[in-house]
Design a protein around this motif. Sequence first.
Motif, mmCIF file in Angstrom:
data_model
loop_
_atom_site.group_PDB
_atom_site.id
_atom_site.type_symbol
_atom_site.label_atom_id
_atom_site.label_comp_id
_atom_site.label_asym_id
_atom_site.label_seq_id
_atom_site.Cartn_x
_atom_site.Cartn_y
_atom_site.Cartn_z
ATOM 1 N N TYR A 1 0.847 -1.203 0.000
ATOM 2 C CA TYR A 1 0.000 0.000 0.000
ATOM 3 C C TYR A 1 0.877 1.245 0.000
ATOM 4 N N ASP A 2 0.530 2.179 -0.866
ATOM 5 C CA ASP A 2 1.190 3.480 -0.907
ATOM 6 C C ASP A 2 0.191 4.519 -0.423
ATOM 7 N N GLY B 1 10.338 12.153 -0.398
ATOM 8 C CA GLY B 1 9.539 12.201 -1.611
ATOM 9 C C GLY B 1 10.262 11.777 -2.865
ATOM 10 N N ASN B 2 11.410 11.097 -2.711
ATOM 11 C CA ASN B 2 12.194 10.712 -3.889
ATOM 12 C C ASN B 2 12.170 9.213 -4.171
ATOM 13 N N GLN B 3 11.297 8.484 -3.467
ATOM 14 C CA GLN B 3 11.133 7.060 -3.708
ATOM 15 C C GLN B 3 9.792 6.801 -4.388
ATOM 16 N N THR B 4 9.667 5.633 -5.024
ATOM 17 C CA THR B 4 8.407 5.262 -5.661
ATOM 18 C C THR B 4 7.937 3.926 -5.096
ATOM 19 N N PHE C 1 8.545 -2.267 -4.451
ATOM 20 C CA PHE C 1 8.209 -3.637 -4.843
ATOM 21 C C PHE C 1 9.394 -4.326 -5.525
ATOM 22 N N HIS C 2 10.111 -3.595 -6.345
ATOM 23 C CA HIS C 2 11.283 -4.202 -6.985
ATOM 24 C C HIS C 2 12.334 -4.576 -5.943
ATOM 25 N N ALA C 3 12.539 -3.706 -4.957
ATOM 26 C CA ALA C 3 13.498 -4.024 -3.894
ATOM 27 C C ALA C 3 13.029 -5.231 -3.090
#
Length: 831
Positions: A426-427, A447-450, A455-457
């Motif tokens: 959840y975001d 604010g620099n992460q997505t 999920f990729h990590a």
Amino acid sequence: MKSIVLYLLPLFGLLACKSSGVKDYEVVKNELRAPAYPLVTIDPYTSAWSMTDNLYDGAVKHWTGKDFPLIGAIKVDGVAYRFMGTEDVELNPLVPTSEQGEWYGSYTTTQPAANWKDNNFNDSSWKKDKGAFGTKINEPTAKTDWTTENIWVRRHIVLDEDVQGKQIYLEFSNDDDAVFYINGIEVHNTGSTCNKNAMIKLSADVVNALKKGDNLIAAHCKNPVGNGLLDFGLLVQKEMHTALEKTAVQKSVDVQATQTHYTFACGEVDLKLTFSAPLFMDDLKLLTRPVNYITYQVVANDGKAHDVQIYFEASPRWALDQPYQESVSQSFEDNGLLFLKSGSKEQNILAKKGDDLRIDWGYFYLVAEKNNVSVNIGESNTLRTNFVNNVQDGQATSGENEKSKMSLTHNLGSVESFSGKVMVGYDDIYSIQYFGDNLRPYWNQDGNQTIAGQFHAANKEYDKLIEKCYTFDKELMDKATLAGGKKYAELCALAYRQAITAHKLVKAPNGDLLFLSKENNSNGSIGTVDVTYPSAPLFLYYNPELAKGLLNHIFYYSESGKWTKPFPAHDVGTYPLANGQTYGGDMPIEEGGNMLALTAAIAAMEGNAKYAEKHWDVLTTWTDYLVEYGLDPENQLCTDDFAGHFAHNVNLSVKAIMGVASYGKLADMLGKKDVAEKYTAKAREMAQEWMKMADDGDHYRLTFDKPGTWSQKYNLVWNKLLKMNIFPDEVAQKEIAYYLGKQNRYGLPLDNRETYTKTDWIIWTATLADDKATFEKFIDPLHLFMNETVDRIPMSDWVFTDKPNYRGFKARSVVGGYYIKMLEEKLKGSK
């Protein structure tokens, strides 16, 4: 004797290939039949549980009890078996509540005539206004302010169709006591239970009384104190179609600290399903990564290859407060991962505050690797039927409202064994409003992460994190068993995820770490000091920085001048809005003692008092207040505020004395010898006076002025853990001996007034015992309660000791207090 289970898990290639090598993970099985089983645990909003013995016996639910539909099924050689969730009954508004549409009602706050609930009653003299009715300052759904003790409401409704023979439900919210009538027939009396969006099915007689055209719903509600709310409407059940009627056979379930393991028989294939939340407190970015895993492993039980497909289906309700809010779902691919995403259309970020709420901003995600996986969006019946019939045509990539259910199917092919996973996350975009500033979650503080990057990590680190989960779970069971016995360890394992994810971690504008609790199933307060106090042992044990995060907002509130009283605030708002205290009263002695004792505990864990030094001025103010008012407290609340106000509270006095002693200890650690001697001597003086005032022969009283009473003196635990030597050890041992004669089947009552207890305080009290065998005498009844309770909810901390029912509270962070016995062992080792 420990029960050891060896789970088999592939080392690599979990979604891309058939498992070719396995590693044995040793698990100390948890034999406890949990009141509810944690499944997906991220924060107070994204919190999913199974509240039945078998995973397929009921819907997956949010901790509040509202459905969080998540279905799992496996198809073996063309035969489908449902192993998770239920095919939800879909209900549509027939007569909307205030959250589903606009409605008006006639109302009065003066006792009406006896026939006020009849259709032909003349209500022309009543006022008319918009529902819901309630205290608008605290109830966001209230449209008409109601602040008197009683309200009577009449709502005329017009039905456009004949509903006889249909399944009709009354949906209602009430605070407090309410009685509902339909066309003059009483249909439900809530008693003294408050509800939000509760439902009851109408009897056939009541449904038959509903007619095409004009009808009446009437209700009376009482609000003796505090908030008031009255809202109601009708729902009609859609025609039910079942595509996944056949279930697997559940063989076992096992709750560990970071994982919940299920095993099933599905015809010729056995399935192991594991829900994993890598909540490791030494890595705050990982702790706050909003992604959990669901791992599935299939093994043929006949040694032959079988054609197998796995199916998961999620509802947009994971991203909605109410099921009737408009939603939109979509699918997309990103660098080899398939994403299903859903959220509300409105996206009103941080627009609601309160307790029985689910998040309705941000986005829910269901994610898997692309290989042999297909995703679809549509109506649930269509999605399930297509899975059963192996239909691949017409798959949609987006959908709205009823057509926004999400499915993910993994075609394993013909296999003897195979493992795979899906990820759930959840975001929330923004998590907390802190004195006017909207704060992002800790994992994305700048604010620099997505969320895609998270999920990729998570996908990349899956193997090592799962191995770490197994290692951590076993170490916890071993250490807790050594400290307090196997039953104690099982309770700690169940408490772990519940306690952590009743918080949200963010960073304040001044750089402070804020680990903000939500007072679940109480009043929804955020950052409550008397919730922090019992929950703190877990965080003191694993990471004192998180313990500081439990206190920083309270220090800031006073030091900034926003809170000007000479004792700490109770809270900083109502979750998720932390803009200042919203609780209706103060707890001066309670909160002052809490903050001082926990600050001293942090110093003990770190071996220095640097954190206290930062806040020395306000700690001094609070301590002086305790010196002046703490020995014999005036009429006020303590952390057990549900028991009401009372004066001369003996256990609260202990807390004040421990607070003064904590200040003395901190002063000593800072080299302030004169200050240390002064306040330590004062604490000892207060303790000696306490012993005289509270003495009742073979125990100490509940209140100084009432002989023949008793209570748990759980606040004494800091005298032992922090080696304060303020109270002689005989005080605690006299109490322990007395308590052993007061236990009921399910534990030690909180005090002589009621048969209910607080489970966290039992463990604090038990920790006063000088030996493990005596400690376990207090744990055994508590473990029995959790094993036998008929209330299937995330673990309650307020329960009866003479019957298997909870009195109130569920899913609260205070079960972190179970770790106080482990904290004692760790503090011993640090000496």
